[in-house]
Design an enzyme around this catalytic site. Structure first.
Site, PDB file in Angstrom:
ATOM      1  N   HIS A   1       0.467 -11.728 -11.296  1.00 45.14           N
ATOM      2  CA  HIS A   1       0.699 -10.976 -10.238  1.00 45.14           C
ATOM      3  C   HIS A   1       2.351 -10.739  -9.835  1.00 45.14           C
ATOM      4  O   HIS A   1       2.955 -11.394  -9.521  1.00 45.14           O
ATOM      5  CB  HIS A   1       0.310 -11.401  -8.699  1.00 45.14           C
TER       6      HIS A   1
ATOM      7  N   HIS B   1       5.444  -7.229 -10.136  1.00 46.24           N
ATOM      8  CA  HIS B   1       5.601  -5.872  -9.936  1.00 46.24           C
ATOM      9  C   HIS B   1       6.773  -5.520 -11.059  1.00 46.24           C
ATOM     10  O   HIS B   1       7.716  -5.943 -10.672  1.00 46.24           O
ATOM     11  CB  HIS B   1       5.572  -5.309  -8.801  1.00 46.24           C
TER      12      HIS B   1
ATOM     13  N   HIS C   1      -4.040  -5.867  -3.513  1.00 49.92           N
ATOM     14  CA  HIS C   1      -3.423  -6.572  -2.472  1.00 49.92           C
ATOM     15  C   HIS C   1      -4.355  -6.634  -1.038  1.00 49.92           C
ATOM     16  O   HIS C   1      -4.576  -5.517  -0.664  1.00 49.92           O
ATOM     17  CB  HIS C   1      -2.150  -5.961  -2.068  1.00 49.92           C
TER      18      HIS C   1
ATOM     19  N   GLU D   1      -2.331 -10.218   2.870  1.00 51.14           N
ATOM     20  CA  GLU D   1      -0.900 -10.643   2.708  1.00 51.14           C
ATOM     21  C   GLU D   1      -0.332 -10.529   4.145  1.00 51.14           C
ATOM     22  O   GLU D   1      -0.303 -11.456   4.856  1.00 51.14           O
ATOM     23  CB  GLU D   1      -0.276  -9.606   1.851  1.00 51.14           C
TER      24      GLU D   1
ATOM     25  N   ASP E   1       5.337 -12.270  -8.118  1.00 47.35           N
ATOM     26  CA  ASP E   1       5.307 -11.148  -7.285  1.00 47.35           C
ATOM     27  C   ASP E   1       6.778 -10.342  -7.847  1.00 47.35           C
ATOM     28  O   ASP E   1       6.270  -9.252  -8.413  1.00 47.35           O
ATOM     29  CB  ASP E   1       5.331 -11.339  -5.853  1.00 47.35           C
ATOM     30  N   ASP E   2       7.693 -10.524  -7.125  1.00 49.00           N
ATOM     31  CA  ASP E   2       8.880  -9.895  -7.356  1.00 49.00           C
ATOM     32  C   ASP E   2      10.042 -10.648  -7.318  1.00 49.00           C
ATOM     33  O   ASP E   2      10.770 -10.843  -6.497  1.00 49.00           O
ATOM     34  CB  ASP E   2       9.263  -8.549  -6.199  1.00 49.00           C
TER      35      ASP E   2
HETATM   36  N1  ADE Z   1       4.714  -3.967  -4.083  1.00 56.10           N
HETATM   37  C1  ADE Z   1       5.277  -5.099  -4.594  1.00 56.10           C
HETATM   38  N2  ADE Z   1       5.495  -6.312  -3.782  1.00 56.10           N
HETATM   39  C2  ADE Z   1       4.462  -6.070  -3.008  1.00 56.10           C
HETATM   40  C3  ADE Z   1       3.604  -7.003  -2.057  1.00 56.10           C
HETATM   41  N3  ADE Z   1       4.149  -8.063  -2.013  1.00 56.10           N
HETATM   42  N4  ADE Z   1       2.818  -6.466  -1.141  1.00 56.10           N
HETATM   43  C4  ADE Z   1       2.522  -5.276  -1.428  1.00 56.10           C
HETATM   44  N5  ADE Z   1       2.900  -4.362  -2.141  1.00 56.10           N
HETATM   45  C5  ADE Z   1       3.828  -4.763  -3.116  1.00 56.10           C
HETATM   46 ZN    ZN Z   2       2.366  -7.916  -5.024  1.00 56.04          ZN
END
Ligand code: ADE
Ligand code: ZN
Length: 343
Positions: free
Chosen positions: A17, A19, A197, A200, A278-279
């Site tokens: 997971h 992006h 997703h 969250e 994630d990021d």
């Molecule tokens: N796009 C990138 N990171 C995300 C996240 N944590 N939640 C939803 N969309 C996303």
């Molecule tokens: Zn994500």
């Protein structure tokens, strides 16, 4: 350096997971902006990093979508994918499943084939150079319409053989899975795996919709499921993986502190949990940093970190032989560590 850093970094891991748009390190963001004559409000990597303070998911998404403007050519998509896969290799990740949302780009004239070919060539080059396996998850934006999601799906069908699955991200609250029943049914009918997703910032009910209405293969995040014990039982019975992202949850204030993170509770409930980045530049680290943060705050043991690493392979969209190889690599690594450690 953290005492367990070498162990965790060397542990064979997955990142299921993440992006690609959210993997651009500040230095590369500025390089791409200069290359494409895109004006950004920052001049130095330090200024970019200082902007990474978020109150919630939307405040992050505002920056994330602004950052997407620097990606214009096929070479840009190649470069960010190759750069992330280099970081992943350095992090001990041996298999990565990477989201990208083409709607951010095609809407402003970036050709889809340049974007797709840039990413897929970088995946091939990384596999040849470093032995890492990776695949693309095409992500649709949940704040856009279902018709737009279907149009995206139609547009990527020429690459169906090279797409690992279809996902969905963006602002969760107010955009429930039920908005996309037809879209995900169409993905399924075309033989594609699906993930979304959910849970969250949104409620347990969204996770339930993802399972019951969409029949997803995985849930991205899923934290909120703990509010619904019957749903927890359903997720456990069906062995639906959750791709949890602890540092993301901390930075987006989904949890008030790492010590309050539900990872351990999710594991103790018998759920199929994985840890992911994630990021990474936005949230302070790759998979290793996520595991170390959970070790520090939640007392995650070496055995539990190994369990999470095995789960990453088991929850991946790799073929069964590759899953078995990944799990065996974790077992062998942990056995060597224990022998060296005299444990
Ligand atoms: N796009 C990138 N990171 C995300 C996240 N944590 N939640 C939803 N969309 C996303
Ligand atoms: Zn994500």
């Amino acid at each position: 350096m953290h005492r367990l850093d070498p162990f965790v970094r060397g542990l064979p891991k997955t990142d299921l997971h993440m992006h690609l748009e959210g993997s651009i390190e500040p230095e590369m963001l500025l390089t791409l902006a200069a290359r494409n004559n895109v004006r950004l409000p920052w001049d130095t990597p330090e200024q970019v990093r200082a902007a990474y303070r978020f109150d919630n998911l939307q405040s992050f998404l505002d920056l994330y979508f602004a950052g997407c403007q620097v990606l214009v050519t096929g070479q840009d998509f190649y470069d960010i994918t190759r750069a992330y896969l280099r970081q992943a290799v350095a992090d001990g990740v041996v298999h990565a499943e990477m989201f990208l949302g083409p709607q951010s780009f095609t809407g402003r004239g970036v050709p889809l084939d340049a974007l797709m070919e840039g990413i897929l060539s970088a995946i091939d080059d990384a596999a040849r150079a470093d032995g890492i396996t990776a695949g693309l998850l095409v992500s649709a934006h949940r704040h856009r319409s279902e018709a737009e999601a279907v149009a995206l799906l139609d547009s990527v069908m020429p690459w169906a053989e090279r797409i690992l699955g279809i996902g969905m991200g963006g602002p969760e609250v107010g955009n429930p899975p039920s908005k996309f029943v037809h879209f995900f049914r169409t993905c399924r009918a075309r033989g594609l795996r699906i993930t979304i997703h959910a849970g969250e910032e949104g409620p347990a009910a969204y996770v339930r919709e993802a399972v019951e209405l969409l029949g997803v293969d995985r849930i991205d995040h899923g934290n909120a499921c703990l509010d619904d014990p019957a749903l927890v039982r359903l997720l456990a019975e069906r062995r639906i993986p959750l791709t949890v992202c602890p540092l993301s949850n901390l930075r987006l204030q989904v949890v008030p502190a790492m010590t309050a993170h539900p990872l351990r509770r999710l594991m103790e409930a018998g759920l199929f949990v994985t840890v992911n980045s994630d990021d990474p530049p936005y949230f302070g680290g790759y998979v290793t940093e996520n595991l170390l943060a959970c070790h520090d705050a939640l007392g995650l043991t070496v055995a539990e970190m190994a369990q999470l690493a095995r789960a990453g392979f088991a929850a991946s969209f790799l073929p069964p032989e590759a899953v078995a190889r990944g799990v065996a690599a974790v077992d062998a690594y942990v056995a060597r560590y224990r022998a060296d450690d005299g444990a």
